[in-house]
Design an enzyme around this catalytic site. Structure first.
Site, PDB file in Angstrom:
ATOM      1  N   ILE A  31       0.853  -1.294   0.145  1.00 22.53           N
ATOM      2  CA  ILE A  31      -0.012   0.053   0.051  1.00 22.53           C
ATOM      3  C   ILE A  31       1.023   1.346  -0.187  1.00 22.53           C
ATOM      4  CG2 ILE A  31      -0.247   0.230   2.464  1.00 22.53           C
ATOM      5  CD1 ILE A  31      -3.362   0.596   2.162  1.00 22.53           C
ATOM      6  N   HIS A  98       6.096 -12.016   6.040  1.00 19.88           N
ATOM      7  CA  HIS A  98       5.864 -11.692   4.701  1.00 19.88           C
ATOM      8  C   HIS A  98       7.401 -11.383   4.035  1.00 19.88           C
ATOM      9  CE1 HIS A  98       5.468  -8.065   7.346  1.00 19.88           C
ATOM     10  NE2 HIS A  98       6.363  -7.441   6.203  1.00 19.88           N
ATOM     11  N   LEU A  99       7.407 -11.503   2.595  1.00 17.96           N
ATOM     12  CA  LEU A  99       8.711 -11.333   2.027  1.00 17.96           C
ATOM     13  C   LEU A  99       8.526 -10.380   0.996  1.00 17.96           C
ATOM     14  CD1 LEU A  99      11.552 -12.145   0.838  1.00 17.96           C
ATOM     15  CD2 LEU A  99      10.572 -13.815  -0.326  1.00 17.96           C
TER      16      LEU A  99
HETATM   17  P1  AMP Z   1       7.183  -4.648   7.336  1.00 16.31           P
HETATM   18  O1  AMP Z   1       7.449  -3.198   7.806  1.00 16.31           O
HETATM   19  O2  AMP Z   1       8.287  -5.457   6.780  1.00 16.31           O
HETATM   20  O3  AMP Z   1       6.446  -5.309   8.521  1.00 16.31           O
HETATM   21  O4  AMP Z   1       6.028  -4.402   6.118  1.00 16.31           O
HETATM   22  C1  AMP Z   1       4.925  -4.315   6.189  1.00 16.31           C
HETATM   23  C2  AMP Z   1       4.438  -3.779   5.004  1.00 16.31           C
HETATM   24  O5  AMP Z   1       2.963  -3.889   4.873  1.00 16.31           O
HETATM   25  C3  AMP Z   1       4.735  -2.282   5.131  1.00 16.31           C
HETATM   26  O6  AMP Z   1       5.605  -1.980   3.531  1.00 16.31           O
HETATM   27  C4  AMP Z   1       3.396  -1.573   4.606  1.00 16.31           C
HETATM   28  O7  AMP Z   1       3.568  -0.497   3.770  1.00 16.31           O
HETATM   29  C5  AMP Z   1       2.500  -2.698   4.087  1.00 16.31           C
HETATM   30  N1  AMP Z   1       1.035  -2.731   4.341  1.00 16.31           N
HETATM   31  C6  AMP Z   1       0.428  -2.211   5.395  1.00 16.31           C
HETATM   32  N2  AMP Z   1      -0.736  -2.055   5.462  1.00 16.31           N
HETATM   33  C7  AMP Z   1      -0.992  -2.719   4.117  1.00 16.31           C
HETATM   34  C8  AMP Z   1      -2.284  -2.977   3.429  1.00 16.31           C
HETATM   35  N3  AMP Z   1      -3.670  -2.690   3.771  1.00 16.31           N
HETATM   36  N4  AMP Z   1      -2.096  -3.298   2.104  1.00 16.31           N
HETATM   37  C9  AMP Z   1      -0.852  -3.490   1.681  1.00 16.31           C
HETATM   38  N5  AMP Z   1       0.186  -3.097   2.185  1.00 16.31           N
HETATM   39  C10 AMP Z   1       0.158  -2.985   3.535  1.00 16.31           C
END
Ligand code: AMP
Ligand code: ZN
Length: 112
Positions: A31, A98-99
């Site tokens: 996002i 997540h990757l």
């Molecule tokens: P991390 O910081 O490695 O835990 O990555 C989490 C990722 O999830 C971040 O890059 C956020 O931008 C992404 N994120 C958070 N909420 C959403 C959402 N609703 N849809 C898509 N990506 C998201």
């Protein structure tokens, strides 16, 4: 986990832009993209993060990496970066493993 953001995205309770899906994995566009291509590859089974991986998770961990590579190929990326953030100090903000697949711009090293 009913209160996990990515479990809710996998269940389509929260909308996302799909990049790939099979019985084990869901991949969707971040996002808040940090590169022209920024896709998150997520197992459908909840695991908090890399820190919780055990030997029994070898297959799913491998699937995340192989699927990231296949997505990169299908998107025409010649160079790209795969990132697991593990723990809050490393930048993990969502505690469902997540990757990150990042590509489409020149990367710098070391990461911030
Ligand atoms: P991390 O910081 O490695 O835990 O990555 C989490 C990722 O999830 C971040 O890059 C956020 O931008 C992404 N994120 C958070 N909420 C959403 C959402 N609703 N849809 C898509 N990506 C998201
Ligand atoms: Zn989850």
């Amino acid at each position: 986990m009913s209160d996990c953001l990515f479990c809710r995205i996998i269940k389509k309770e929260i909308p996302s832009k799909s990049a790939y899906e099979d019985e084990h994995i869901y991949a969707f566009h971040d996002i808040n993209p940090q590169a022209p291509t920024h896709v998150l590859i997520v197992p459908k089974t909840h695991l908090d993060g890399v820190a919780q991986l055990g030997v029994k998770d070898t297959e799913i961990a491998g699937r995340l990496i192989v699927q990231a590579k296949r997505l990169a190929d299908s998107l025409g990326l010649k160079s790209y970066r795969l990132v697991f953030n593990s723990g809050a100090e490393a930048g993990q903000s969502v505690f469902h493993i997540h990757l990150h697949l990042l590509g489409g711009r020149r990367m710098t090293w070391p990461p911030g």
